[in-house]
Design a protein around this motif. Sequence first.
Motif, mmCIF file in Angstrom:
data_model
loop_
_atom_site.group_PDB
_atom_site.id
_atom_site.type_symbol
_atom_site.label_atom_id
_atom_site.label_comp_id
_atom_site.label_asym_id
_atom_site.label_seq_id
_atom_site.Cartn_x
_atom_site.Cartn_y
_atom_site.Cartn_z
ATOM 1 N N GLN A 1 0.814 -1.214 0.000
ATOM 2 C CA GLN A 1 0.000 0.000 0.000
ATOM 3 C C GLN A 1 0.849 1.267 0.000
ATOM 4 O O GLN A 1 0.322 2.371 0.076
ATOM 5 C CB GLN A 1 -0.937 0.011 1.218
ATOM 6 N N LYS A 2 2.178 1.052 -0.046
ATOM 7 C CA LYS A 2 3.119 2.196 -0.032
ATOM 8 C C LYS A 2 2.843 3.120 1.161
ATOM 9 O O LYS A 2 2.771 4.338 1.040
ATOM 10 C CB LYS A 2 3.040 2.974 -1.347
ATOM 11 N N VAL A 3 2.685 2.475 2.307
ATOM 12 C CA VAL A 3 2.440 3.236 3.545
ATOM 13 C C VAL A 3 3.716 3.200 4.383
ATOM 14 O O VAL A 3 4.287 2.126 4.599
ATOM 15 C CB VAL A 3 1.275 2.609 4.351
ATOM 16 N N THR A 4 4.164 4.344 4.823
ATOM 17 C CA THR A 4 5.322 4.376 5.724
ATOM 18 C C THR A 4 4.839 4.768 7.117
ATOM 19 O O THR A 4 4.498 5.934 7.361
ATOM 20 C CB THR A 4 6.366 5.410 5.240
ATOM 21 N N PRO A 5 4.779 3.785 8.003
ATOM 22 C CA PRO A 5 4.299 4.122 9.353
ATOM 23 C C PRO A 5 5.326 4.959 10.106
ATOM 24 O O PRO A 5 6.523 4.921 9.785
ATOM 25 C CB PRO A 5 4.127 2.746 10.000
ATOM 26 N N GLU A 6 4.827 5.656 11.113
ATOM 27 C CA GLU A 6 5.725 6.483 11.910
ATOM 28 C C GLU A 6 6.775 5.599 12.585
ATOM 29 O O GLU A 6 6.435 4.578 13.188
ATOM 30 C CB GLU A 6 4.898 7.209 12.985
ATOM 31 N N GLY A 7 8.005 5.935 12.436
ATOM 32 C CA GLY A 7 9.075 5.137 13.041
ATOM 33 C C GLY A 7 9.576 4.029 12.135
ATOM 34 O O GLY A 7 10.481 3.288 12.511
ATOM 35 N N GLY A 8 8.944 3.857 10.997
ATOM 36 C CA GLY A 8 9.407 2.856 10.033
ATOM 37 C C GLY A 8 8.636 1.542 10.121
ATOM 38 O O GLY A 8 7.932 1.277 11.105
ATOM 39 N N VAL A 9 8.818 0.742 9.074
ATOM 40 C CA VAL A 9 8.068 -0.522 8.973
ATOM 41 C C VAL A 9 8.502 -1.496 10.063
ATOM 42 O O VAL A 9 7.668 -2.155 10.690
ATOM 43 C CB VAL A 9 8.272 -1.148 7.568
ATOM 44 N N LYS A 10 9.811 -1.570 10.301
ATOM 45 C CA LYS A 10 10.279 -2.549 11.287
ATOM 46 C C LYS A 10 9.654 -2.297 12.661
ATOM 47 O O LYS A 10 9.167 -3.221 13.321
ATOM 48 C CB LYS A 10 11.809 -2.511 11.374
ATOM 49 N N LYS A 11 9.655 -1.050 13.062
ATOM 50 C CA LYS A 11 9.090 -0.716 14.385
ATOM 51 C C LYS A 11 7.592 -1.077 14.412
ATOM 52 O O LYS A 11 7.103 -1.653 15.385
ATOM 53 C CB LYS A 11 9.294 0.775 14.649
ATOM 54 N N ALA A 12 6.908 -0.739 13.327
ATOM 55 C CA ALA A 12 5.468 -1.021 13.274
ATOM 56 C C ALA A 12 5.201 -2.525 13.330
ATOM 57 O O ALA A 12 4.281 -2.985 14.020
ATOM 58 C CB ALA A 12 4.869 -0.437 11.990
ATOM 59 N N VAL A 13 6.041 -3.293 12.626
ATOM 60 C CA VAL A 13 5.859 -4.750 12.629
ATOM 61 C C VAL A 13 6.117 -5.305 14.028
ATOM 62 O O VAL A 13 5.368 -6.160 14.524
ATOM 63 C CB VAL A 13 6.800 -5.411 11.587
#
Length: 436
Positions: free
Chosen positions: A149-161
């Motif tokens: 979805q080309k979404v960049t969560p706050e803090g990055g994908v790794k942190k979000a995962v």
Amino acid sequence: MTEGARAGDDVNVAQAGEPEAASRREPGDVLVRVRGLRKHFPIRSGMTRRRAGTVKAVDGLDFDIREGETLGLVGESGCGKSTTGRMVMRLLEPSEGTIEFGGRDLTRLSRGQLRPLRRDFQMIFQDPQSSLNPRHTVGTIVGLPFRLQKVTPEGGVKKAVQELLELVGLSPEHYNRYPHEFSGGQRQRIGIARALALRPKLVVADEPVSALDVSIQAQVVNLLDDLQSEFGLTYLIIAHDLSVVRHTSDRVAVMYLGKIVEIADREDLYSSPKHPYTVALMSAVPVPDPARRESRDRILLKGDVPSPMDPPPACRFHTRCWKAQDICKTQEPPLAELTTRHQVACHFPENMPTEDGAGEAVLLAKPAPADAVAAGEGAEAVAETSAEAPAETSADGAAEPVAESSTDSPAETPAAASPKAPDEAPGKDTPPTPAP
Ligand SMILES: Nc1ncnc2c1ncn2[C@@H]1O[C@H](COP(=O)(O)OP(=O)(O)OP(=O)(O)O)[C@@H](O)[C@H]1O
Ligand code: SF4
Ligand SMILES: [Mg+2]
């Protein structure tokens, strides 16, 4: 989900006991509105791949799902549950009908138009083993929705995962591990984390616990429940296991051969099933208390489910229904609201309230005289008393329904799971054949 649905963490869902009376939430706005939904699969054969027939997997469904509620979809194997779920997700193109999501008809949208909406509806699959790519790490799997979805969560994908992993009860350190390093329950948690990555509004869960060991089914059910409370999720939960549906759903829709035959609030459906097929299914639900279990009558529906390539005309259940009369073979009963928020497609429903509240059946069609009607012509229901603990916990188990009536719900109600004797009901329902 319902508050009373919560089962102990270490308790099998099927044996978690009777749910307490649920505190009814005020239903929200309609999130999903399905109308006239059909899926007919062409069957081809031979070298020329000529059309040899059509499987009417889903044949005209109408239902709504309101924001924040859980709708359970239950029925025997092959009745069209997964096909319905996949159409709602638009993983499968409907043959006919509309699926409105938040007021927009998904069936009219192109792939490109659909893509940004996809983040709002996600799916949890039955088999966590096959739904997770074994060559990808957990981090890649759970992070995939962000990338797609080309979404960049706050803090990055790794942190979000890693936050998602914690949310579903896994460790952030699992980020670099592979699916085969996890148990079945943990793998399903990974699938749930992936489904929740983009904070969807609707989650379609197709048999979310049926591939799991019974000892961890309740944990996953409770996790889904907690996540719903936390994020206000709306669920469509598909299951053949009536115990799972009972513990998870606010409302339940019962499917038979591609159609919804009954849909009602959970307590209403379980305490007062009105469609004979639902009565048979409900009476197969196991009861934890052995004393009550022994007093239950069981209904045995004879015969197999007819082929969806050639379903019986009019009421599709008439070949197996102990109440079938001539009209059932010629006129299709509409799915009608017979009591408040309780829709049933049957000419001779069970458990209808009367003016004096006695709960006798109220017939929607004029029945033929009892002696003029064959007992369902091959659709023989057999009531029996069994002291055996029923092995069946599922609609599948009731394909040869071994349904019991008991002193607890749903057989607590007068007519539930106990087909009437000919002189008992005003409508002279065709009675079942008592077991010897
Ligand atoms: N791609 C397909 N082509 C032809 N027939 C199909 C296809 N997918 C499903 N069907 C048929 O449609 C009917 C409904 O299938 P579906 O998978 O929706 O059932 P289900 O209720 O989910 O069953 P189960 O409980 O076993 O998962 C079945 O008869 C099935 O064989
Ligand atoms: S009574 Fe008639 S309409 Fe109702 S389920 Fe049986 S066959 Fe169908
Ligand atoms: Mg299925």
